[in-house]
Design a protein around this motif. Structure first.
Motif, PDB file in Angstrom:
ATOM      1  N   HIS A  37       0.854  -1.189   0.000  1.00 54.29           N
ATOM      2  CA  HIS A  37       0.000   0.000   0.000  1.00 54.29           C
ATOM      3  C   HIS A  37       0.891   1.240   0.000  1.00 54.29           C
ATOM      4  O   HIS A  37       2.092   1.159   0.247  1.00 54.29           O
ATOM      5  N   VAL A  38       0.285   2.389  -0.281  1.00 54.11           N
ATOM      6  CA  VAL A  38       1.037   3.635  -0.331  1.00 54.11           C
ATOM      7  C   VAL A  38       1.679   3.884   1.033  1.00 54.11           C
ATOM      8  O   VAL A  38       1.022   3.817   2.073  1.00 54.11           O
ATOM      9  N   ASN A  39       2.972   4.163   1.010  1.00 51.90           N
ATOM     10  CA  ASN A  39       3.731   4.409   2.235  1.00 51.90           C
ATOM     11  C   ASN A  39       3.215   5.655   2.931  1.00 51.90           C
ATOM     12  O   ASN A  39       2.839   6.640   2.281  1.00 51.90           O
ATOM     13  N   ASN A  40       3.211   5.645   4.252  1.00 50.88           N
ATOM     14  CA  ASN A  40       2.662   6.776   5.011  1.00 50.88           C
ATOM     15  C   ASN A  40       3.343   8.099   4.692  1.00 50.88           C
ATOM     16  O   ASN A  40       2.712   9.150   4.750  1.00 50.88           O
ATOM     17  N   THR A  41       4.608   8.084   4.358  1.00 48.32           N
ATOM     18  CA  THR A  41       5.307   9.341   4.079  1.00 48.32           C
ATOM     19  C   THR A  41       4.795  10.009   2.804  1.00 48.32           C
ATOM     20  O   THR A  41       4.886  11.223   2.669  1.00 48.32           O
ATOM     21  N   VAL A  42       4.246   9.220   1.894  1.00 51.07           N
ATOM     22  CA  VAL A  42       3.774   9.758   0.617  1.00 51.07           C
ATOM     23  C   VAL A  42       2.564  10.664   0.819  1.00 51.07           C
ATOM     24  O   VAL A  42       2.390  11.648   0.099  1.00 51.07           O
ATOM     25  N   TYR A  43       1.750  10.364   1.804  1.00 51.51           N
ATOM     26  CA  TYR A  43       0.589  11.207   2.082  1.00 51.51           C
ATOM     27  C   TYR A  43       1.037  12.638   2.385  1.00 51.51           C
ATOM     28  O   TYR A  43       0.367  13.592   2.010  1.00 51.51           O
ATOM     29  N   PHE A  44       2.173  12.778   3.057  1.00 54.87           N
ATOM     30  CA  PHE A  44       2.678  14.114   3.354  1.00 54.87           C
ATOM     31  C   PHE A  44       3.123  14.832   2.080  1.00 54.87           C
ATOM     32  O   PHE A  44       3.023  16.057   1.982  1.00 54.87           O
ATOM     33  N   ARG A  70     -10.738   5.473  -6.692  1.00 54.46           N
ATOM     34  CA  ARG A  70     -11.031   4.037  -6.805  1.00 54.46           C
ATOM     35  C   ARG A  70     -12.063   3.590  -5.772  1.00 54.46           C
ATOM     36  O   ARG A  70     -12.929   2.766  -6.057  1.00 54.46           O
ATOM     37  N   HIS A  71     -11.983   4.123  -4.578  1.00 51.14           N
ATOM     38  CA  HIS A  71     -12.868   3.720  -3.482  1.00 51.14           C
ATOM     39  C   HIS A  71     -13.995   4.715  -3.220  1.00 51.14           C
ATOM     40  O   HIS A  71     -14.868   4.420  -2.387  1.00 51.14           O
ATOM     41  N   ASP A  72     -13.968   5.866  -3.889  1.00 50.23           N
ATOM     42  CA  ASP A  72     -14.946   6.925  -3.608  1.00 50.23           C
ATOM     43  C   ASP A  72     -15.044   7.175  -2.108  1.00 50.23           C
ATOM     44  O   ASP A  72     -16.129   7.248  -1.531  1.00 50.23           O
ATOM     45  N   ALA A  73     -13.886   7.311  -1.480  1.00 50.95           N
ATOM     46  CA  ALA A  73     -13.863   7.444  -0.024  1.00 50.95           C
ATOM     47  C   ALA A  73     -12.686   8.300   0.406  1.00 50.95           C
ATOM     48  O   ALA A  73     -11.689   8.427  -0.315  1.00 50.95           O
ATOM     49  N   VAL A  74     -12.809   8.855   1.611  1.00 50.43           N
ATOM     50  CA  VAL A  74     -11.716   9.624   2.190  1.00 50.43           C
ATOM     51  C   VAL A  74     -10.602   8.659   2.582  1.00 50.43           C
ATOM     52  O   VAL A  74     -10.829   7.712   3.339  1.00 50.43           O
ATOM     53  N   ALA A  75      -9.414   8.879   2.050  1.00 52.38           N
ATOM     54  CA  ALA A  75      -8.258   8.041   2.371  1.00 52.38           C
ATOM     55  C   ALA A  75      -7.489   8.595   3.561  1.00 52.38           C
ATOM     56  O   ALA A  75      -6.908   7.828   4.328  1.00 52.38           O
ATOM     57  N   HIS A  83       5.713  24.431  10.210  1.00 51.38           N
ATOM     58  CA  HIS A  83       5.968  24.219  11.643  1.00 51.38           C
ATOM     59  C   HIS A  83       5.755  22.752  12.012  1.00 51.38           C
ATOM     60  O   HIS A  83       6.584  22.138  12.665  1.00 51.38           O
ATOM     61  N   SER A  84       4.618  22.189  11.593  1.00 53.78           N
ATOM     62  CA  SER A  84       4.294  20.807  11.928  1.00 53.78           C
ATOM     63  C   SER A  84       3.246  20.279  10.962  1.00 53.78           C
ATOM     64  O   SER A  84       2.558  21.056  10.297  1.00 53.78           O
ATOM     65  N   ALA A  85       3.137  18.945  10.913  1.00 53.11           N
ATOM     66  CA  ALA A  85       2.153  18.308  10.038  1.00 53.11           C
ATOM     67  C   ALA A  85       1.694  17.009  10.683  1.00 53.11           C
ATOM     68  O   ALA A  85       2.469  16.328  11.363  1.00 53.11           O
ATOM     69  N   SER A  86       0.420  16.686  10.455  1.00 56.62           N
ATOM     70  CA  SER A  86      -0.124  15.436  10.976  1.00 56.62           C
ATOM     71  C   SER A  86      -1.064  14.830   9.947  1.00 56.62           C
ATOM     72  O   SER A  86      -1.543  15.515   9.043  1.00 56.62           O
ATOM     73  N   CYS A  87      -1.302  13.533  10.110  1.00 60.64           N
ATOM     74  CA  CYS A  87      -2.161  12.818   9.178  1.00 60.64           C
ATOM     75  C   CYS A  87      -2.967  11.774   9.929  1.00 60.64           C
ATOM     76  O   CYS A  87      -2.433  11.072  10.797  1.00 60.64           O
ATOM     77  N   ARG A  88      -4.227  11.667   9.578  1.00 61.58           N
ATOM     78  CA  ARG A  88      -5.105  10.604  10.088  1.00 61.58           C
ATOM     79  C   ARG A  88      -5.415   9.715   8.891  1.00 61.58           C
ATOM     80  O   ARG A  88      -6.131  10.110   7.978  1.00 61.58           O
ATOM     81  N   PHE A  89      -4.825   8.516   8.875  1.00 59.43           N
ATOM     82  CA  PHE A  89      -5.009   7.573   7.774  1.00 59.43           C
ATOM     83  C   PHE A  89      -6.347   6.865   7.953  1.00 59.43           C
ATOM     84  O   PHE A  89      -6.652   6.365   9.028  1.00 59.43           O
ATOM     85  N   ILE A  97      -8.126   4.908   4.968  1.00 59.36           N
ATOM     86  CA  ILE A  97      -8.094   3.664   4.194  1.00 59.36           C
ATOM     87  C   ILE A  97      -6.765   3.597   3.449  1.00 59.36           C
ATOM     88  O   ILE A  97      -6.213   4.631   3.075  1.00 59.36           O
ATOM     89  N   PRO A  98      -6.253   2.393   3.216  1.00 61.82           N
ATOM     90  CA  PRO A  98      -4.995   2.288   2.482  1.00 61.82           C
ATOM     91  C   PRO A  98      -5.215   2.563   0.993  1.00 61.82           C
ATOM     92  O   PRO A  98      -6.221   2.153   0.416  1.00 61.82           O
ATOM     93  N   LEU A  99      -4.268   3.276   0.411  1.00 57.38           N
ATOM     94  CA  LEU A  99      -4.272   3.505  -1.031  1.00 57.38           C
ATOM     95  C   LEU A  99      -3.345   2.497  -1.694  1.00 57.38           C
ATOM     96  O   LEU A  99      -2.329   2.109  -1.113  1.00 57.38           O
ATOM     97  N   THR A 100      -3.709   2.102  -2.901  1.00 55.48           N
ATOM     98  CA  THR A 100      -2.863   1.206  -3.682  1.00 55.48           C
ATOM     99  C   THR A 100      -2.869   1.669  -5.131  1.00 55.48           C
ATOM    100  O   THR A 100      -3.753   2.411  -5.558  1.00 55.48           O
ATOM    101  N   TYR A 101      -1.874   1.216  -5.862  1.00 56.89           N
ATOM    102  CA  TYR A 101      -1.803   1.467  -7.298  1.00 56.89           C
ATOM    103  C   TYR A 101      -2.655   0.421  -7.999  1.00 56.89           C
ATOM    104  O   TYR A 101      -2.641  -0.739  -7.588  1.00 56.89           O
ATOM    105  N   PRO A 102      -3.400   0.765  -9.018  1.00 63.61           N
ATOM    106  CA  PRO A 102      -3.613   2.097  -9.584  1.00 63.61           C
ATOM    107  C   PRO A 102      -4.750   2.823  -8.871  1.00 63.61           C
ATOM    108  O   PRO A 102      -5.706   2.214  -8.442  1.00 63.61           O
ATOM    109  N   ASP A 103      -4.619   4.092  -8.770  1.00 68.59           N
ATOM    110  CA  ASP A 103      -5.657   4.938  -8.186  1.00 68.59           C
ATOM    111  C   ASP A 103      -5.283   6.383  -8.499  1.00 68.59           C
ATOM    112  O   ASP A 103      -4.174   6.670  -8.969  1.00 68.59           O
TER     113      ASP A 103
END
Length: 150
Positions: free
Chosen positions: A32-39, A109-114, A69-75, A77-83
């Protein structure tokens, strides 16, 4: 309702939007898409937001510009290729020397918040190396993009 309408519905409160294809190389060994990629996705949306705000290259006239200054993420759903993800950005709270940028990444692909995210951006004087006050002009643009009535 079309896919585009569903995606737009999930981003109704996010005036700045960028569409980003998920690359094969974004995935990690767990498939799945690595967490750092979301940033990185959020960074792309933040820079589009800066463009809307007229925050161009640092040091244009007075040497004051944004710094993260700072960044945060609430994951969510997992993303995968292709999407493809559409990442929305909007201005949050505005302080004396900082403002928040809120993000939402939506999977086509999922019509959902990732993922949902937030960053704190400080106005910074690059000449003196210190925080700077949010200018009145920038404050007006931040409020306008946020949709505040003056």
């Amino acid at each position: 309702m079309t896919d585009t309408d569903r995606i737009a519905g999930l981003l109704v409160d996010f005036p700045v939007r960028v569409e980003i294809p998920v690359a094969w190389g974004d995935m990690d060994a767990l498939g799945h898409v690595n967490n750092t990629v979301y940033f990185r996705y959020f960074e792309t949306a933040r820079l589009a937001c800066f463009g809307e705000l007229g925050l161009g290259q640092v040091g244009q006239s007075d040497g004051v510009g944004p710094i993260l200054h700072s960044a945060s993420c609430r994951f969510r759903i997992p993303l995968t290729y292709p999407d493809t993800v559409t990442v929305g950005a909007r201005v949050g709270d505005v302080g004396e020397d900082r403002f928040a940028v809120l993000y939402r990444a939506v999977s086509h692909r999922h019509d959902a918040v990732a993922a949902d995210g937030e960053s704190l951006v400080v106005t910074f004087d690059y000449q003196t190396g210190t925080k700077a006050r949010v200018s009145d002009e920038l404050r007006v643009r931040l409020r306008a993009l946020r949709g505040d009535a003056e």
